[in-house]
Scaffold this motif. Sequence first.
Motif, PDB file in Angstrom:
ATOM      1  N   ALA A   1       0.821  -1.214   0.000  1.00  7.49           N
ATOM      2  CA  ALA A   1       0.000   0.000   0.000  1.00  7.49           C
ATOM      3  C   ALA A   1       0.850   1.257   0.000  1.00  7.49           C
ATOM      4  CB  ALA A   1      -0.935   0.000   1.209  1.00  7.49           C
ATOM      5  N   ALA A   2       1.972   1.239   0.705  1.00 11.40           N
ATOM      6  CA  ALA A   2       2.841   2.427   0.785  1.00 11.40           C
ATOM      7  C   ALA A   2       3.602   2.657  -0.514  1.00 11.40           C
ATOM      8  CB  ALA A   2       3.813   2.285   1.947  1.00 11.40           C
ATOM      9  N   ALA A   3       3.952   1.591  -1.215  1.00 10.17           N
ATOM     10  CA  ALA A   3       4.650   1.682  -2.508  1.00 10.17           C
ATOM     11  C   ALA A   3       5.837   2.645  -2.451  1.00 10.17           C
ATOM     12  CB  ALA A   3       3.675   2.080  -3.615  1.00 10.17           C
ATOM     13  N   LEU A   4       6.738   2.402  -1.511  1.00 11.49           N
ATOM     14  CA  LEU A   4       7.888   3.289  -1.340  1.00 11.49           C
ATOM     15  C   LEU A   4       8.920   3.070  -2.443  1.00 11.49           C
ATOM     16  CD1 LEU A   4       8.504   3.070   2.519  1.00 11.49           C
ATOM     17  CD2 LEU A   4       7.028   4.624   1.240  1.00 11.49           C
ATOM     18  N   GLN A   5       9.651   4.129  -2.750  1.00 13.00           N
ATOM     19  CA  GLN A   5      10.753   4.022  -3.690  1.00 13.00           C
ATOM     20  C   GLN A   5      11.839   3.167  -3.043  1.00 13.00           C
ATOM     21  OE1 GLN A   5      11.831   8.107  -4.316  1.00 13.00           O
ATOM     22  NE2 GLN A   5       9.947   8.583  -5.386  1.00 13.00           N
TER      23      GLN A   5
ATOM     24  N   SER B   1      12.731   5.084   2.556  1.00 11.33           N
ATOM     25  CA  SER B   1      12.838   5.256   4.012  1.00 11.33           C
ATOM     26  C   SER B   1      13.437   4.013   4.634  1.00 11.33           C
ATOM     27  CB  SER B   1      11.459   5.511   4.631  1.00 11.33           C
ATOM     28  OG  SER B   1      10.907   6.717   4.162  1.00 11.33           O
ATOM     29  N   VAL B   2      14.127   4.227   5.760  1.00 10.91           N
ATOM     30  CA  VAL B   2      14.639   3.104   6.535  1.00 10.91           C
ATOM     31  C   VAL B   2      13.954   3.100   7.891  1.00 10.91           C
ATOM     32  CG1 VAL B   2      16.871   3.010   5.361  1.00 10.91           C
ATOM     33  CG2 VAL B   2      16.639   4.387   7.435  1.00 10.91           C
ATOM     34  N   PHE B   3      13.890   1.901   8.473  1.00 13.17           N
ATOM     35  CA  PHE B   3      13.284   1.715   9.784  1.00 13.17           C
ATOM     36  C   PHE B   3      14.401   1.555  10.802  1.00 13.17           C
ATOM     37  CE2 PHE B   3      11.430  -1.257  12.987  1.00 13.17           C
ATOM     38  CZ  PHE B   3      10.533  -0.361  13.540  1.00 13.17           C
TER      39      PHE B   3
END
Length: 198
Positions: free
Chosen positions: A43-47, A142-144
């Motif tokens: 859903a977030a579809a992050l780069q 993004s990183v966690f």
Amino acid sequence: MTTVTKWALAAAVLAVALIVALLPRGSDTAVKPSEDLAPARAAAALQPCPAPGPVPPVKQLEGVKADCLGDGASIDVGRALAGAPVLVNVWASWCEPCRTELPLLQEYAKQPGAVRVLGVQVQSPAKDGLNLLAELGVHLPSVFDGDGQSGPVRTALKVPSSLPASYLVTAAGEVRFIANPRLFRNTDQVRAAVGGTS
């Protein structure tokens, strides 16, 4: 062997078997987070997170590992940020000002001449962060950095307690905390903060 001894031995074997059966399995705990996060990641579809380059790592972040929020892969942050200017934004899902700033950073990142932007989610569950990014329509890599009080990226950057916090990593590998403004209110402020590096 007496009947009592046989029963005691059988009870001991049963107790050990029960303990072993209840112990957490390494493979189960490693797989479960990925399965739980798959729908939120989709859903977030992050780069994609930046890949390590051939240049020396950013010294302040050398050897610092974090999980890419978009796919769960572990990355070496110091190597991934090396070689080109990057705006690093530290945020959390519970942070109200972050809700305002993240879409601005997304807008800035789409502009011609923008430096790369990397988000660092801290002090909140990965699923909450993915849900927030999906809600805001922010697809920045993004990183966690973990949901505890301190993660490796946060520790290396010496992030203040109030969020959001932004840093400019220069092409030469210097890390500069952006103190003015502490919260970006428009893309012109972002561009001014990164200065001549864009």
